[in-house]
Scaffold this active site. Structure first.
Site, PDB file in Angstrom:
ATOM      1  NE  ARG A  50      -2.375  -2.311   3.040  1.00 52.02           N
ATOM      2  CZ  ARG A  50      -2.478  -2.424   4.357  1.00 52.02           C
ATOM      3  NH1 ARG A  50      -3.078  -1.488   5.052  1.00 52.02           N
ATOM      4  NH2 ARG A  50      -1.977  -3.472   4.978  1.00 52.02           N
ATOM      5  CD  GLU A  90      -2.123  -4.765  14.545  1.00 49.03           C
ATOM      6  OE1 GLU A  90      -2.106  -4.178  13.444  1.00 49.03           O
ATOM      7  OE2 GLU A  90      -3.034  -4.646  15.364  1.00 49.03           O
TER       8      GLU A  90
HETATM    9  O1  PRP Z   1       3.664  -0.779  11.825  1.00 49.16           O
HETATM   10  P1  PRP Z   1       3.558  -2.243  11.475  1.00 49.16           P
HETATM   11  O2  PRP Z   1       2.996  -3.066  12.582  1.00 49.16           O
HETATM   12  O3  PRP Z   1       4.836  -2.785  10.928  1.00 49.16           O
HETATM   13  O4  PRP Z   1       2.470  -2.375  10.322  1.00 49.16           O
HETATM   14  C1  PRP Z   1       2.347  -1.473   9.259  1.00 49.16           C
HETATM   15  C2  PRP Z   1       2.494  -2.165   7.929  1.00 49.16           C
HETATM   16  O5  PRP Z   1       1.490  -3.173   7.779  1.00 49.16           O
HETATM   17  C3  PRP Z   1       0.818  -2.955   6.542  1.00 49.16           C
HETATM   18  O6  PRP Z   1       1.427  -3.638   5.503  1.00 49.16           O
HETATM   19  P2  PRP Z   1       1.328  -5.201   5.286  1.00 49.16           P
HETATM   20  O7  PRP Z   1       2.600  -5.812   5.744  1.00 49.16           O
HETATM   21  O8  PRP Z   1       0.057  -5.714   5.855  1.00 49.16           O
HETATM   22  O9  PRP Z   1       1.365  -5.320   3.707  1.00 49.16           O
HETATM   23  P3  PRP Z   1       0.400  -4.867   2.495  1.00 49.16           P
HETATM   24  O10 PRP Z   1       0.562  -3.380   2.313  1.00 49.16           O
HETATM   25  O11 PRP Z   1       0.981  -5.639   1.367  1.00 49.16           O
HETATM   26  O12 PRP Z   1      -1.022  -5.235   2.828  1.00 49.16           O
HETATM   27  C4  PRP Z   1       0.924  -1.472   6.324  1.00 49.16           C
HETATM   28  O13 PRP Z   1       0.728  -1.118   4.957  1.00 49.16           O
HETATM   29  C5  PRP Z   1       2.309  -1.171   6.805  1.00 49.16           C
HETATM   30  O14 PRP Z   1       3.295  -1.388   5.800  1.00 49.16           O
HETATM   31  N1  ADE Z   2      -4.675  -2.708  11.774  1.00 49.09           N
HETATM   32  C1  ADE Z   2      -4.083  -2.529  10.593  1.00 49.09           C
HETATM   33  N2  ADE Z   2      -4.805  -2.091   9.539  1.00 49.09           N
HETATM   34  C2  ADE Z   2      -4.202  -1.906   8.325  1.00 49.09           C
HETATM   35  N3  ADE Z   2      -2.924  -2.142   8.102  1.00 49.09           N
HETATM   36  C3  ADE Z   2      -2.184  -2.575   9.123  1.00 49.09           C
HETATM   37  N4  ADE Z   2      -0.893  -2.877   9.211  1.00 49.09           N
HETATM   38  C4  ADE Z   2      -0.633  -3.282  10.463  1.00 49.09           C
HETATM   39  N5  ADE Z   2      -1.737  -3.238  11.220  1.00 49.09           N
HETATM   40  C5  ADE Z   2      -2.724  -2.784  10.386  1.00 49.09           C
END
Ligand code: PRP
Ligand code: ADE
Length: 184
Positions: free
Chosen positions: A72, A109
């Protein structure tokens, strides 16, 4: 249509708009996670343009590169980079980039992962802005900062659309300028 966001009132109004456009999806992708879904915001041309303008306007110094985290973060980093006259560094999950790559592991997370960049795309001392949609635990962002600094970058700040304050991700980014449009 493009919307220019300058003053704090306009920024607060944009934050409310972002809040209204986002969905909160319970138990995705795992039980117990309140997933913040930004897709409706991206699909709203005017709101998306306003968010890109707001990200660009909040950067207090010139930057050479904007780093966006897969997946994202890519969607925000690329238009902000163009608005700032900067290049883009995609920060990818492990195994997606052809080498040579530099790599850093981190806890999410929901799970664990590693991020990678191609170090030869980052000139020594390049001023890099880091952009992502959500700051949750801060694991992704902190690993990204470590990775970029290991590659010789000067990380001049991090900008997020949404900060999940209860998860205290900001604490992992001490010493860096951290900006979030919306805190939840
Ligand atoms: O602060 P954190 O606990 O590290 O989480 C934040 C990250 O989690 C999500 O990405 P995700 O890894 O879910 O990947 P995506 O964008 O491919 O869905 C979000 O876009 C951040 O990159
Ligand atoms: N709660 C949440 N929603 C969307 N993106 C995330 N990445 C990590 N935690 C998330």
């Amino acid at each position: 249509m493009s919307a220019v966001v300058e003053g704090t009132d306009a920024r607060a109004a944009l934050a409310r708009r972002v809040d209204a456009l986002m969905r909160t999806v319970p138990d995705f992708p795992e039980p117990g996670i309140q997933f913040r879904d930004i897709m409706p915001l991206l699909a709203d041309a005017d709101a998306f343009a306003a968010v890109v303008d707001a990200f660009a306007a909040a950067v207090p110094e010139p930057v050479d590169l904007v780093a966006g985290m897969e997946a994202r973060g890519f969607l925000l980093a690329a238009p902000v980079a163009t608005a700032l006259g900067a290049g883009v560094v995609p920060v990818r999950k492990a195994g997606k980039l052809p080498g040579p790559v530099a790599s850093q592991s981190y806890a999410l997370e929901y799970g664990t992962a590693a991020v990678e960049v191609q170090p030869f795309t980052i000139p020594d001392g390049a001023r890099v802005l880091v952009i992502d949609d959500v700051l949750a635990t801060g694991g992704t962002a902190a690993a990204t900062v470590r990775l970029l600094e290991e590659c010789g970058a000067d990380v001049v700040g991090l900008s997020f659309l949404v900060e999940l304050e209860a998860l205290a991700g900001r604490a992992q980014l001490e010493g860096h300028r951290v900006d979030a449009l919306l805190a939840l």
